[in-house]
Scaffold this active site. Structure first.
Site, short mmCIF file in Angstrom:
data_model
loop_
_atom_site.label_atom_id
_atom_site.label_comp_id
_atom_site.label_asym_id
_atom_site.label_seq_id
_atom_site.Cartn_x
_atom_site.Cartn_y
_atom_site.Cartn_z
N LYS A 85 19.51 -24.51 -43.86
CA LYS A 85 20.08 -25.80 -44.25
C LYS A 85 20.07 -25.68 -45.80
CE LYS A 85 20.09 -30.43 -45.35
NZ LYS A 85 19.41 -31.35 -44.70
N HIS A 145 24.65 -29.34 -46.11
CA HIS A 145 24.74 -30.94 -46.65
C HIS A 145 25.69 -31.26 -47.51
CE1 HIS A 145 23.03 -34.47 -48.41
NE2 HIS A 145 23.66 -34.00 -49.57
N HIS A 147 27.26 -34.45 -42.58
CA HIS A 147 27.53 -35.70 -43.36
C HIS A 147 29.04 -35.71 -43.25
CE1 HIS A 147 23.26 -36.20 -43.81
NE2 HIS A 147 23.20 -35.31 -44.92
N ASP A 156 20.48 -37.84 -38.09
CA ASP A 156 19.62 -37.85 -39.30
C ASP A 156 18.43 -38.82 -39.03
OD1 ASP A 156 18.87 -37.20 -42.07
OD2 ASP A 156 20.42 -38.22 -42.90
#
Length: 423
Positions: A204, A245, A265, A337
């Site tokens: 990530k 992200h 997101h 999340d």
């Protein structure tokens, strides 16, 4: 040599360990592929994996099988959350979190893992933790020392110096180790290799700024195209998928062009970014519930006005992007999340997914077969089907008519073992 030979003889002569067989029954079962509910299902499990699925009275129960009846409930596959932070507690946000050592966060992770699986989430992708805590949790769960979901760990999130994944709260004279911080194509390659060595199963990285960091613009791109290309290429070479992200428009598009597997997101994706994702087959993982929690509880939990202002900037836009992306045909998975809002409340997001355009069955698929596909683990999880782990949850009523029932999971089975609920 003699001792080795003696051990081999003993092992050769030992009686084979009998495989444990479990027969799981319930009133109804949801087939997430077809969207249909059948009555009186029977699932046969051998050593934690499903070997047969049929109907009570038609499928034979193997002799000696342990019976597990889940009563007058509907069963469906254990849920998958593609974006959690098990070693985070939203009630300790902002500067409050700096009062606690790394060992504290690992310890609370054990409790958060139990909350998560008892909420029906039997597999999670943990996209960022310090001190390799998610690897430790995964190992403790697999050894049976603690109860929790199957974990796909990322270890540290990778980020640029001063960016969203860095720690910017402290004064300049405080210097400390930051294993996830890397700059330049060679730097990000080295960090990917190091995290892989330490147990990461997914990478990530922070392509743009974020809501809960200090001193970052939520939409600003933080890695160059060359850096993203190098990071993704290295991770894919090592057999790992990559989650980016990315709230901001340019960062989303750069990450898609680099070949990431999921965009986390995706708040400010524009029409071009949505089209790029659709053509590339990139998954969007969009946490469209937690805006409610952050704005209601964030100040009390220690978030600064800077953080809250950024959330107000992107919250509604993210939901509108979710609606547009789903309508356009972008592949979407369930990513809550959790950790930004309380663990165990993961299923609150299903309602928002339906409110903003998904049919209930599509929201359920996003947390089952679609998430399993995005993980590259569709042979193991995401369905009640032969060959998969016997990860099964039971709910009251019909979740294809009311996803709200997923907020009150009555029973949880992981690998054929009852974790929550009564026989």
């Amino acid at each position: 040599m003699r001792a080795t030979m003696m051990m081999a003889v003993l092992l050769a002569g030992a009686a084979p360990v009998a495989a444990e067989t479990v027969a799981i029954s319930a009133a109804r079962m949801l087939d997430v592929n077809s969207g249909r509910i059948s009555d009186r299902p029977l699932v046969i499990v051998v050593d934690g994996r499903i070997t047969a699925v049929g109907r009570q009275g038609e499928l034979a129960v193997p002799a000696g099988a342990r019976q597990l009846d889940l009563g007058n409930h509907t069963i469906l596959p254990g849920l998958i959350d593609m974006h959690v932070h098990l070693t985070s507690d939203p009630t300790l946000s902002g500067m409050q979190a700096l009062r606690y050592p790394g060992s504290f966060w690992t310890a609370i992770g054990a409790g958060m893992a139990r909350r998560t699986i008892e909420a029906g989430f039997t597999t999670v992708r943990n996209v960022g933790s310090v001190d390799y805590a998610d690897v430790g949790l995964k190992q403790a769960i697999e050894r049976g020392a603690i109860v929790g979901p199957r974990i796909v760990p990322a270890t540290y999130a990778i980020g640029a110096t001063g960016g969203h994944c860095d720690t910017n709260e402290l004064p300049a004279n405080f210097v400390f180790d930051r294993p996830g911080i890397a700059d330049g194509p060679d730097g990000v390659r080295r960090t990917v290799r190091e995290l892989h060595k330490r147990g990461a199963e997914v990478i990530k990285y922070c392509a743009t700024g974020g809501v809960l960091s200090v001193g970052t613009s939520v939409g600003a791109q933080q890695y160059t195209q060359a850096e993203m290309n190098a990071l993704v290429e290295e991770a894919h070479m090592l057999g790992m998928k990559v989650a980016a992200h990315a709230h901001g428009t340019s960062g989303i598009k750069a990450a898609i062009r680099a070949g990431v597997d999921t965009i986390e997101h995706a708040s400010l994706a524009d029409a071009e970014g949505i089209e790029l994702a659709k053509k590339a087959g990139t998954w969007f993982s969009m946490d469209i519930y937690n805006d409610d929690y952050i704005l209601a509880e964030g100040a009390k939990n220690g978030l600064s006005e800077e953080n809250l202002a950024k959330e107000r900037e992107v919250g509604l836009k993210q939901r509108q992007t979710f609606q547009a992306a789903w309508k356009a045909g972008v592949k979407i998975v369930f990513g809550s999340d959790a950790g930004v809002y309380p663990h165990g409340d993961n299923a609150l997001q299903f309602g928002k997914m339906v409110e903003w355009g998904m049919a209930p069955i599509d929201a359920i698929r996003a947390a089952t077969i679609r998430a399993a596909e995005a993980l590259g683990r569709e042979a193991d999880v995401g369905q009640i089907a032969p060959g998969r782990y016997a990860d099964i949850i039971a709910v009251a009523g019909d979740p294809t008519q009311d996803v709200g029932v997923l907020r009150a999971v009555q029973a949880v089975v992981k690998g054929g073992v009852l974790v929550k609920g009564a026989n």
